[in-house]
Write a protein that holds these residues in place. Sequence first.
Motif, short mmCIF file in Angstrom:
data_model
loop_
_atom_site.label_atom_id
_atom_site.label_comp_id
_atom_site.label_asym_id
_atom_site.label_seq_id
_atom_site.Cartn_x
_atom_site.Cartn_y
_atom_site.Cartn_z
N ALA A 49 -56.42 29.14 4.68
CA ALA A 49 -56.08 30.51 4.97
C ALA A 49 -55.00 30.65 5.90
N VAL A 50 -54.10 31.64 5.79
CA VAL A 50 -53.06 31.81 6.86
C VAL A 50 -53.41 32.64 8.17
N ALA A 51 -52.85 31.80 9.11
CA ALA A 51 -53.34 32.39 10.37
C ALA A 51 -52.03 32.89 11.07
N LEU A 52 -50.92 32.37 10.60
CA LEU A 52 -49.91 32.41 11.33
C LEU A 52 -49.54 34.13 11.70
N GLY A 53 -49.90 34.93 10.98
CA GLY A 53 -49.63 36.45 11.20
C GLY A 53 -50.34 36.74 12.37
N VAL A 54 -51.69 36.33 12.72
CA VAL A 54 -52.17 36.79 13.98
C VAL A 54 -51.43 36.11 15.15
N GLU A 55 -51.23 34.87 14.98
CA GLU A 55 -50.52 33.98 15.88
C GLU A 55 -49.14 34.52 16.19
N GLY A 56 -48.50 35.16 15.25
CA GLY A 56 -47.28 35.96 15.70
C GLY A 56 -47.37 37.24 16.32
N GLN A 57 -48.50 37.81 16.28
CA GLN A 57 -48.69 39.09 16.84
C GLN A 57 -48.95 38.66 18.42
N ALA A 58 -49.66 37.76 18.44
CA ALA A 58 -50.11 37.14 19.86
C ALA A 58 -48.98 36.49 20.67
N LYS A 59 -48.05 35.85 19.77
CA LYS A 59 -46.73 35.59 20.33
C LYS A 59 -45.75 36.54 20.89
N ALA A 60 -45.96 37.60 19.96
CA ALA A 60 -44.90 38.90 20.25
C ALA A 60 -45.46 39.53 21.54
#
Length: 521
Positions: A281-292
Motif C-alpha cells: 500500500a502506498v504511504a508516500l502521499g501522506v508522507e509528502g503532506q507531512a513533509k510539506a
Amino acid sequence: MAKFVIAGRADCPYYAKAELLADYLQKNLPDFQIYKITQHPDVWEEWLKDVCEKNKWNHQKSPIIWRELLDRGGKGLLLGGYNEFLEHAQLYYDVTSSMMTELMMVIAQENLEAHIEKELEKEAQKDLISPLQVWITSATSPACYNLLPILTSGEVFGMQTEISLTLFDKEQTEEHLRSLVMETEDLASPVLRSVSSCTKVKHAFHQAHVVIVLDDSTEEEVYCLEECLRSRLPLCRLYGYLIEKNAHESVRVIVGGKTFVNLKTVLLTIHAPSITHNIIAVALGVEGQAKAAVARKLKTTASCIKDVIIWGNITGNNYVDLRKARVYRHDSAIWGPPQFSRPVLDVIFDSEWVKREFVMTIKNLTSTGKQFGRILAAHSIATTLKYWYHGSPPGEIVSLGVLSEGQFGIPEGIVFSMPVKFENGTWVVLTDLKDVELSEQIMTQMTSDLIQKLVAFGDVMTFQPYQSGHKDSILSDQAPDEEKDPVMSDAVEFLDLIPHTISENQNQEPINDSKGKTAEL
C-alpha cells in the motif's frame, strides 16, 4: 522435391544418427530437404503424444520422421523411426550410415547441451523484447490521467524497459476508456509498446507483471461507514481471485488512493495468498503532506525534509513520526555541505505547533482526502514503483503499507504502514531503527481500528488486540472457505461492485503523545 521432418529427443543417439544421415543427403541431393525439431527430454513424450493425436499417427519412440507432401497440400506422411528412415535412404538413394554406438552417444550429449544453451538464449532474448505488462484498475479515475504520462516517460521502469498498458474498468466506461487509450497512444512514448482497454472480468490481469489498484471512479457518496466497508468486499475478493488466477507468478500489486488503502490491501493478500509479499500500500502521499507541512513551518522546500515515518492506517488513523526526520539545506545559524542535516525536532522550537496544529493539519488532510488528488496520488504511486524496481535513495527511510509479520510488536495479518527501504527489487522493513518504539496506547488504537474494520468486512471473525512485545495473529478464525469463494461469472456487473467514497476518519480526535511526538489518531 522431398522434404522430411526429423524430430527427436535432444539426448537420443538414434536421433543424432538420423540427423547426420539426413544432413548428408541434403548436402549431396539437390531435391532433398530436411527440417529438424529437437525437444528437451522432459517435454518429449508430451510433445510426441500431441503430434500423433493431431495427425492420427501411432508412434512411441525417438526419433519420429515424416514426409511433408508439398505437391499435394495434404498432411504429412509418417515414415516411422530411425530404422524406417535408414531403409528409405538405402532403397531410394543407396546411402547408409556406419556410425558406431560410442560416437552416437557423444553426439547425442552434444545435441542436448547445444539444445539447452539455445533455449536459454531464447529465454534471454524473450525477456529483452517482451514488454512489462502493466494493468491499471479503475482507469477512468482522475488519478490515472496523471499517472499515465509518468509511467510512459521511462522514469519509473527505466528507458530500457518497454511496457504494455491495459486500462481496466467497468463496462459502462468502455467509450471513455477508448478515448483514454487514444490519448495515451498520442504521447508517442518510446517505451510504450502498446496500450489497450479491458472491461471483461474473466480477462482481467492476464499475465500481468504490475497491477496498480486505484480509487474507484464513482463520485457518489454514502454516509454509512459500515455500508461503505461492505461495498468494497466483493470487489477486493474479485481482484484478489483474478490476480491469483490470471497474473504472472512474479506480479507486483500496488494499492493507492485516499480511501481504505490498508483494508483493500489486506483483502487482496487474503484472496491472493501466493503473492502476499508482493502486495503493498502506498504511504508516500501522506508522507509528502507531512513533509510539506514541516517545510512550510521551517520556510524551506518539502524535498529538504527526509525520513518522516507514517505508522498505521495510511488513509485513516495513523501516527506521523518526526523523531527520525531531518532537514537539509536549512537556512539557520549552522551551515554545512549539501549532505549535512539536522533533526527536525531540534530545529522546530515550537513544540505546541508539533503537538496540535501539525497533528490537526495532517488529520484533516487524511480524513477528508483534501489535496490528495490526481497529482499527489499519481506521483506517490509512480515513485513507490520506481523505488521497488530500482531501489530507494541509500540511507533514506520510506513509509510503506505492508502485511505485518509481527515487526515492532504489530499483530500479524494486518496491513500496517511502517519504515522500509527498497533494494534489489524488493523491500525490507527497518526493524533495526533505534528509538522508534510507539506507546502501547497509540499502537493499540491503530491496530484495533484496522482489525475492527476487517471484522466489518466479514473476512476476519475474531482478533487479538495489540500487546507490547508480543506477536498476535488476527487470522485465527476466518470465515469458511465456501464463504470466501469469489463470484466469477460473465453476469457480474462492475457497477454493482464499485464502492462509494467515504472518509475512514469520521469523528476521530487527534491524540497528542505526552513526549511531544506527533500523533494522528
